[in-house]
Motif scaffolding. Structure first.
Motif, PDB file in Angstrom:
ATOM      1  N   PHE A  18      32.778  39.897  48.954  1.00 56.42           N
ATOM      2  CA  PHE A  18      33.669  40.608  48.035  1.00 56.42           C
ATOM      3  C   PHE A  18      35.131  40.179  48.198  1.00 56.42           C
ATOM      4  CE2 PHE A  18      30.074  43.446  48.788  1.00 56.42           C
ATOM      5  CZ  PHE A  18      29.724  43.821  47.490  1.00 56.42           C
ATOM      6  N   LEU A  19      35.811  40.091  47.074  1.00 57.39           N
ATOM      7  CA  LEU A  19      37.266  39.967  47.046  1.00 57.39           C
ATOM      8  C   LEU A  19      37.823  41.333  46.652  1.00 57.39           C
ATOM      9  CD1 LEU A  19      40.131  38.774  46.720  1.00 57.39           C
ATOM     10  CD2 LEU A  19      39.418  37.929  44.460  1.00 57.39           C
ATOM     11  N   VAL A  20      38.711  41.879  47.480  1.00 60.64           N
ATOM     12  CA  VAL A  20      39.380  43.142  47.165  1.00 60.64           C
ATOM     13  C   VAL A  20      40.846  42.815  46.883  1.00 60.64           C
ATOM     14  CG1 VAL A  20      40.048  45.424  48.016  1.00 60.64           C
ATOM     15  CG2 VAL A  20      37.785  44.483  48.578  1.00 60.64           C
ATOM     16  N   ALA A  21      41.233  42.944  45.622  1.00 62.10           N
ATOM     17  CA  ALA A  21      42.598  42.611  45.198  1.00 62.10           C
ATOM     18  C   ALA A  21      43.377  43.897  44.949  1.00 62.10           C
ATOM     19  CB  ALA A  21      42.562  41.764  43.934  1.00 62.10           C
ATOM     20  N   ALA A  22      44.424  44.121  45.739  1.00 60.37           N
ATOM     21  CA  ALA A  22      45.263  45.311  45.562  1.00 60.37           C
ATOM     22  C   ALA A  22      46.123  45.125  44.313  1.00 60.37           C
ATOM     23  CB  ALA A  22      46.151  45.513  46.793  1.00 60.37           C
ATOM     24  N   LYS A  23      46.031  46.090  43.407  1.00 61.20           N
ATOM     25  CA  LYS A  23      46.761  45.994  42.142  1.00 61.20           C
ATOM     26  C   LYS A  23      47.433  47.331  41.808  1.00 61.20           C
ATOM     27  CE  LYS A  23      45.986  41.728  41.172  1.00 61.20           C
ATOM     28  NZ  LYS A  23      47.122  40.791  41.075  1.00 61.20           N
ATOM     29  N   GLY A  24      48.277  47.306  40.789  1.00 60.42           N
ATOM     30  CA  GLY A  24      48.932  48.514  40.334  1.00 60.42           C
ATOM     31  C   GLY A  24      48.043  49.298  39.395  1.00 60.42           C
ATOM     32  N   PRO A  25      48.621  50.300  38.717  1.00 56.94           N
ATOM     33  CA  PRO A  25      47.824  51.075  37.769  1.00 56.94           C
ATOM     34  C   PRO A  25      47.426  50.223  36.560  1.00 56.94           C
ATOM     35  CG  PRO A  25      50.106  51.852  37.816  1.00 56.94           C
ATOM     36  CD  PRO A  25      49.991  50.774  38.835  1.00 56.94           C
ATOM     37  N   ASN A  26      46.297  50.562  35.959  1.00 56.98           N
ATOM     38  CA  ASN A  26      45.838  49.904  34.727  1.00 56.98           C
ATOM     39  C   ASN A  26      45.788  48.376  34.826  1.00 56.98           C
ATOM     40  OD1 ASN A  26      45.912  52.527  33.479  1.00 56.98           O
ATOM     41  ND2 ASN A  26      48.123  52.275  33.261  1.00 56.98           N
ATOM     42  N   PRO A  27      44.919  47.845  35.701  1.00 62.07           N
ATOM     43  CA  PRO A  27      44.844  46.375  35.851  1.00 62.07           C
ATOM     44  C   PRO A  27      43.900  45.722  34.842  1.00 62.07           C
ATOM     45  CG  PRO A  27      43.391  47.418  37.414  1.00 62.07           C
ATOM     46  CD  PRO A  27      44.036  48.540  36.642  1.00 62.07           C
ATOM     47  N   GLU A  28      43.462  46.502  33.846  1.00 62.00           N
ATOM     48  CA  GLU A  28      42.457  45.995  32.913  1.00 62.00           C
ATOM     49  C   GLU A  28      42.886  44.719  32.188  1.00 62.00           C
ATOM     50  OE1 GLU A  28      41.573  50.139  33.853  1.00 62.00           O
ATOM     51  OE2 GLU A  28      43.397  49.150  33.148  1.00 62.00           O
ATOM     52  N   GLU A  29      44.165  44.618  31.880  1.00 62.53           N
ATOM     53  CA  GLU A  29      44.651  43.412  31.191  1.00 62.53           C
ATOM     54  C   GLU A  29      44.501  42.183  32.077  1.00 62.53           C
ATOM     55  OE1 GLU A  29      48.802  41.837  29.163  1.00 62.53           O
ATOM     56  OE2 GLU A  29      48.417  43.995  29.183  1.00 62.53           O
ATOM     57  N   GLU A  30      44.788  42.335  33.364  1.00 59.87           N
ATOM     58  CA  GLU A  30      44.616  41.225  34.312  1.00 59.87           C
ATOM     59  C   GLU A  30      43.145  40.851  34.446  1.00 59.87           C
ATOM     60  OE1 GLU A  30      46.419  40.411  38.221  1.00 59.87           O
ATOM     61  OE2 GLU A  30      47.755  42.086  37.761  1.00 59.87           O
ATOM     62  N   VAL A  31      42.303  41.883  34.470  1.00 58.29           N
ATOM     63  CA  VAL A  31      40.858  41.643  34.586  1.00 58.29           C
ATOM     64  C   VAL A  31      40.369  40.853  33.382  1.00 58.29           C
ATOM     65  CG1 VAL A  31      38.596  42.758  34.587  1.00 58.29           C
ATOM     66  CG2 VAL A  31      40.426  43.663  36.037  1.00 58.29           C
ATOM     67  N   GLU A  32      40.823  41.240  32.202  1.00 60.73           N
ATOM     68  CA  GLU A  32      40.417  40.542  30.975  1.00 60.73           C
ATOM     69  C   GLU A  32      40.887  39.084  31.006  1.00 60.73           C
ATOM     70  OE1 GLU A  32      38.652  39.743  27.448  1.00 60.73           O
ATOM     71  OE2 GLU A  32      38.433  41.597  28.632  1.00 60.73           O
ATOM     72  N   ALA A  33      42.117  38.869  31.476  1.00 55.09           N
ATOM     73  CA  ALA A  33      42.664  37.513  31.545  1.00 55.09           C
ATOM     74  C   ALA A  33      41.932  36.641  32.561  1.00 55.09           C
ATOM     75  CB  ALA A  33      44.152  37.573  31.895  1.00 55.09           C
ATOM     76  N   ALA A  34      41.229  37.283  33.498  1.00 54.00           N
ATOM     77  CA  ALA A  34      40.530  36.542  34.561  1.00 54.00           C
ATOM     78  C   ALA A  34      39.086  36.203  34.202  1.00 54.00           C
ATOM     79  CB  ALA A  34      40.555  37.355  35.858  1.00 54.00           C
ATOM     80  N   ARG A  35      38.650  36.532  32.994  1.00 50.68           N
ATOM     81  CA  ARG A  35      37.248  36.312  32.611  1.00 50.68           C
ATOM     82  C   ARG A  35      36.794  34.862  32.813  1.00 50.68           C
ATOM     83  NH1 ARG A  35      34.105  39.901  30.111  1.00 50.68           N
ATOM     84  NH2 ARG A  35      35.004  41.865  29.386  1.00 50.68           N
ATOM     85  N   ASN A  36      37.611  33.928  32.368  1.00 48.62           N
ATOM     86  CA  ASN A  36      37.243  32.511  32.491  1.00 48.62           C
ATOM     87  C   ASN A  36      37.147  32.099  33.955  1.00 48.62           C
ATOM     88  OD1 ASN A  36      36.753  29.785  31.570  1.00 48.62           O
ATOM     89  ND2 ASN A  36      38.862  29.321  32.163  1.00 48.62           N
ATOM     90  N   ALA A  37      38.119  32.521  34.749  1.00 53.07           N
ATOM     91  CA  ALA A  37      38.103  32.195  36.182  1.00 53.07           C
ATOM     92  C   ALA A  37      36.871  32.789  36.857  1.00 53.07           C
ATOM     93  CB  ALA A  37      39.380  32.716  36.851  1.00 53.07           C
ATOM     94  N   LEU A  38      36.551  34.023  36.529  1.00 53.80           N
ATOM     95  CA  LEU A  38      35.373  34.683  37.110  1.00 53.80           C
ATOM     96  C   LEU A  38      34.108  33.906  36.772  1.00 53.80           C
ATOM     97  CD1 LEU A  38      36.326  38.376  36.244  1.00 53.80           C
ATOM     98  CD2 LEU A  38      36.018  37.475  38.564  1.00 53.80           C
ATOM     99  N   GLY A  39      34.004  33.471  35.518  1.00 50.86           N
ATOM    100  CA  GLY A  39      32.818  32.715  35.102  1.00 50.86           C
ATOM    101  C   GLY A  39      32.707  31.380  35.816  1.00 50.86           C
ATOM    102  N   GLN A  40      33.815  30.652  35.881  1.00 48.10           N
ATOM    103  CA  GLN A  40      33.782  29.328  36.513  1.00 48.10           C
ATOM    104  C   GLN A  40      33.573  29.413  38.022  1.00 48.10           C
ATOM    105  OE1 GLN A  40      35.909  25.945  35.170  1.00 48.10           O
ATOM    106  NE2 GLN A  40      37.101  27.114  33.677  1.00 48.10           N
ATOM    107  N   LEU A  41      34.040  30.506  38.643  1.00 44.38           N
ATOM    108  CA  LEU A  41      33.865  30.672  40.092  1.00 44.38           C
ATOM    109  C   LEU A  41      32.603  31.466  40.433  1.00 44.38           C
ATOM    110  CD1 LEU A  41      35.893  29.602  42.327  1.00 44.38           C
ATOM    111  CD2 LEU A  41      36.831  29.638  40.009  1.00 44.38           C
ATOM    112  N   LYS A  42      31.735  31.691  39.437  1.00 39.82           N
ATOM    113  CA  LYS A  42      30.438  32.355  39.651  1.00 39.82           C
ATOM    114  C   LYS A  42      30.599  33.723  40.342  1.00 39.82           C
ATOM    115  CE  LYS A  42      28.786  28.445  38.189  1.00 39.82           C
ATOM    116  NZ  LYS A  42      28.378  28.321  36.763  1.00 39.82           N
ATOM    117  N   SER A  43      31.408  34.561  39.731  1.00 42.98           N
ATOM    118  CA  SER A  43      31.683  35.875  40.321  1.00 42.98           C
ATOM    119  C   SER A  43      31.878  36.911  39.213  1.00 42.98           C
ATOM    120  CB  SER A  43      32.931  35.799  41.206  1.00 42.98           C
ATOM    121  OG  SER A  43      34.022  35.248  40.481  1.00 42.98           O
ATOM    122  N   LYS A  44      31.919  38.168  39.596  1.00 38.37           N
ATOM    123  CA  LYS A  44      32.085  39.232  38.593  1.00 38.37           C
ATOM    124  C   LYS A  44      32.848  40.414  39.192  1.00 38.37           C
ATOM    125  CE  LYS A  44      27.889  41.893  39.601  1.00 38.37           C
ATOM    126  NZ  LYS A  44      26.684  42.553  39.029  1.00 38.37           N
TER     127      LYS A  44
END
Length: 318
Positions: A249-275
């Motif tokens: 697991f990767l635990v990334a400390a973030k501020g409130p409402n990180p959903e926009e960052e999560v959405e922007a990371a979709r491609n990276a998550l797919g290419q790095l075989k993670s979710k």
């Protein structure tokens, strides 16, 4: 009081004759009758002004103003339940651990006069923003460690002044932590902290995360990676996931409402075989609200082309 966007004033008599003029608005702001009247009027905010009674007349001898925000009963109930949940997740600290944290802060402030490690200048703020913020991640990290048998191996990527790695090492001496930073001066400080606090479960690694992710001694070897105030999520995925074993697991400390960052990371998550498996709130609050921890799980082996060479993940995020 006068409700927001309204020219009309409404008078609410004070139930207390002992309320001082200077405290009149503070009293009215907390008055049940004021809150009830605002709710009845369907108002969510108002300017509250206190007046004194002088010689039988209401006269503004001294006027005290306070802007009042009124929440609905449902909002108050939700906030109360949230606070109770957060209080339950607050990590307790023993006297011995507090002594370690105090010693760590002494070193931090002393070293900070030579090398810029933190912008924080007071001990109170350092306890809140460094120690407590790091402790707030522990319930999430504990959850990630539940499936691990034996000693958990964790890497703190971009550890900087040792946050949250040093705090976690003190609280979980049975875990093995590697603190990684790209600046030699910071690593020197971390090594001194390790020695001073006698943290035998800590090792310090002077390296770029991209280089460590290609090193056979670190690639695919950690159960958990943690990162606090390092980079946006799509960059962190490429920096950290290669160092995890499959299922880690990767635990990334973030501020409130990180959903926009999560959405922007979709491609990276797919290419790095993670979710992303969860977005957890933690018992830490900043100027914009309650902080969070984004938890990402590695699903398959990392493709050989990742991480890219040092500097590319930041300059050209996936």
């Amino acid at each position: 009081f006068r409700a927001a966007n309204s020219a009309a004033w409404r008078v609410i008599p004070s139930a207390s004759s002992s309320t001082s003029t200077s405290n009149a608005s503070a009293y009215l702001s907390s008055s049940v009758s004021t809150i009830s009247a605002l709710r009845e009027a369907g108002r969510k905010s108002a300017v509250v002004v206190g007046f004194s009674l002088h010689r039988g007349r209401h006269q503004p001898i001294k006027v005290s103003r306070k802007f009042l925000t009124v929440r609905s009963c449902a909002e108050e109930k939700e906030e109360k339940e949230e606070k109770e949940e957060n209080d339950a997740s607050i990590v307790s600290v023993s006297p011995e651990e507090r002594k370690c944290f105090d010693s760590y802060l002494n070193q931090l402030f002393e070293f900070n006069s030579k090398v810029n490690l933190t912008a924080i200048k007071t001990r109170e703020e350092a306890n809140e923003r460094h120690i407590d913020d790091s402790l707030a991640l522990l319930p999430v990290l504990d959850k990630c460690s539940a499936a691990v048998s034996g000693g958990l191996r964790m890497v703190d990527v971009g550890s900087g002044a040792g946050l949250p790695g040093v705090v976690i090492a003190v609280k979980r001496p049975e875990w093995r932590l590697t603190l990684v930073d790209s600046l030699q001066k910071r690593c020197k400080f971390l090594s001194e902290v390790k020695s001073n606090l006698e943290l035998e479960n800590v090792s310090v690694q002077w390296s770029r995360a991209e280089d460590l992710g290609r090193d056979s001694g670190h690639r695919g070897t950690y159960h958990v990676a943690v990162a606090r105030a390092v980079a946006e999520l799509r960059v962190l995925v490429e920096l950290c996931v290669p160092m995890l074993e499959v299922g880690g697991f990767l635990v990334a400390a973030k501020g409130p409402n990180p959903e926009e960052e999560v959405e922007a990371a979709r491609n990276a998550l797919g290419q790095l075989k993670s979710k992303v498996v969860s977005i957890d709130t933690v018992s830490s609050f900043g100027s914009h609200g309650q902080r969070t921890a984004v938890v990402i799980q590695k699903l398959q082996e990392t493709p050989g082309k990742f991480p890219r060479q040092a500097g590319k993940p930041n300059k050209r995020p996936l």
